[in-house]
Scaffold this motif. Structure first.
Motif, PDB file in Angstrom:
ATOM      1  N   MET A   1       0.914  -1.163  -0.103  1.00  0.00           N
ATOM      2  CA  MET A   1      -0.027  -0.031  -0.137  1.00  0.00           C
ATOM      3  C   MET A   1       0.876   1.368   0.017  1.00  0.00           C
ATOM      4  N   SER A   2       0.625   1.972  -1.008  1.00  0.00           N
ATOM      5  CA  SER A   2       1.486   3.172  -1.031  1.00  0.00           C
ATOM      6  C   SER A   2       0.854   4.583  -1.261  1.00  0.00           C
ATOM      7  N   LEU A   3      -0.610   4.630  -1.561  1.00  0.00           N
ATOM      8  CA  LEU A   3      -1.273   5.581  -1.623  1.00  0.00           C
ATOM      9  C   LEU A   3      -2.047   5.988  -0.365  1.00  0.00           C
ATOM     10  N   ARG A   4      -1.887   7.326  -0.265  1.00  0.00           N
ATOM     11  CA  ARG A   4      -2.675   7.955   1.102  1.00  0.00           C
ATOM     12  C   ARG A   4      -3.878   8.427   0.409  1.00  0.00           C
ATOM     13  N   LEU A   5      -5.071   8.078   0.999  1.00  0.00           N
ATOM     14  CA  LEU A   5      -6.295   8.478   0.434  1.00  0.00           C
ATOM     15  C   LEU A   5      -7.161   9.382   1.568  1.00  0.00           C
ATOM     16  N   LYS A   6      -7.610  10.263   1.257  1.00  0.00           N
ATOM     17  CA  LYS A   6      -8.508  11.044   1.927  1.00  0.00           C
ATOM     18  C   LYS A   6      -9.793  11.386   1.346  1.00  0.00           C
ATOM     19  N   ILE A   7     -11.054  11.034   1.886  1.00  0.00           N
ATOM     20  CA  ILE A   7     -12.079  11.325   1.303  1.00  0.00           C
ATOM     21  C   ILE A   7     -12.836  12.249   2.257  1.00  0.00           C
ATOM     22  N   VAL A   8     -13.406  13.414   1.695  1.00  0.00           N
ATOM     23  CA  VAL A   8     -13.863  14.398   2.726  1.00  0.00           C
ATOM     24  C   VAL A   8     -15.271  14.904   2.128  1.00  0.00           C
ATOM     25  N   PRO A  10     -19.101  17.362   3.051  1.00  0.00           N
ATOM     26  CA  PRO A  10     -19.351  18.436   3.755  1.00  0.00           C
ATOM     27  C   PRO A  10     -19.519  18.182   5.255  1.00  0.00           C
ATOM     28  N   GLU A  11     -20.021  17.036   5.487  1.00  0.00           N
ATOM     29  CA  GLU A  11     -20.605  16.440   6.985  1.00  0.00           C
ATOM     30  C   GLU A  11     -19.179  16.310   7.544  1.00  0.00           C
ATOM     31  N   LYS A  12     -18.039  15.448   7.235  1.00  0.00           N
ATOM     32  CA  LYS A  12     -17.045  14.833   8.002  1.00  0.00           C
ATOM     33  C   LYS A  12     -15.990  14.162   7.018  1.00  0.00           C
ATOM     34  N   VAL A  13     -14.952  13.821   7.526  1.00  0.00           N
ATOM     35  CA  VAL A  13     -14.096  12.850   6.968  1.00  0.00           C
ATOM     36  C   VAL A  13     -14.493  11.555   6.712  1.00  0.00           C
ATOM     37  N   GLU A  14     -14.588  11.159   5.672  1.00  0.00           N
ATOM     38  CA  GLU A  14     -15.476   9.686   5.383  1.00  0.00           C
ATOM     39  C   GLU A  14     -14.387   8.753   5.518  1.00  0.00           C
ATOM     40  N   PHE A  15     -13.132   8.715   5.139  1.00  0.00           N
ATOM     41  CA  PHE A  15     -12.124   7.847   5.039  1.00  0.00           C
ATOM     42  C   PHE A  15     -10.864   8.490   4.990  1.00  0.00           C
ATOM     43  N   GLU A  16     -10.058   8.030   5.689  1.00  0.00           N
ATOM     44  CA  GLU A  16      -8.401   8.606   5.792  1.00  0.00           C
ATOM     45  C   GLU A  16      -7.669   7.462   5.905  1.00  0.00           C
ATOM     46  N   GLY A  17      -6.581   7.223   5.249  1.00  0.00           N
ATOM     47  CA  GLY A  17      -5.689   6.112   5.348  1.00  0.00           C
ATOM     48  C   GLY A  17      -4.861   5.569   3.891  1.00  0.00           C
ATOM     49  N   LEU A  18      -4.072   4.411   4.258  1.00  0.00           N
ATOM     50  CA  LEU A  18      -3.427   3.832   2.995  1.00  0.00           C
ATOM     51  C   LEU A  18      -4.141   2.782   2.343  1.00  0.00           C
ATOM     52  N   VAL A  19      -4.040   3.074   1.027  1.00  0.00           N
ATOM     53  CA  VAL A  19      -4.779   2.015  -0.024  1.00  0.00           C
ATOM     54  C   VAL A  19      -3.845   1.468  -1.128  1.00  0.00           C
ATOM     55  N   ASP A  20      -4.437   0.559  -1.982  1.00  0.00           N
ATOM     56  CA  ASP A  20      -3.694  -0.012  -2.782  1.00  0.00           C
ATOM     57  C   ASP A  20      -4.022   0.581  -4.104  1.00  0.00           C
TER      58      ASP A  20
END
Length: 81
Positions: A1-8, A10-20
């Motif tokens: 895993m070498s991609l850092r993903l952040k999904i935001v 308007p309500e909140k941070v939906e996901f944040e972490g390392l993904v493939d």
């Protein structure tokens, strides 16, 4: 895993972490983001964002937004369906 993903949303941070990998519904068609993807900014349309963590696929349904990729960091600003 070498991609850092952040999904935001308007309500909140939906996901944040390392993904493939990340699959997004671009307005000109879906595309997959893998390690060392070229820098890009793209608008997103209604559809599913799919991301893989340790081979396990996860999905979030969106109604639109934007994606930015830069130096193995993927940032999504989206409206959740």
């Amino acid at each position: 895993m070498s991609l850092r993903l952040k999904i935001v949303s308007p309500e909140k941070v939906e996901f944040e972490g390392l993904v493939d990998s990340v699959l997004v519904p671009g307005t000109k068609g879906a595309f997959e983001i893998l390690n060392n993807h070229a820098p890009i900014i793209s608008s997103l349309q209604t559809g599913k964002v799919e991301y893989a963590v340790n081979g396990v696929r996860n999905q979030i349904q969106i109604t639109g937004g934007f994606v930015e990729v830069q130096k193995n960091v993927v940032s999504l600003c989206v409206e959740i369906a």
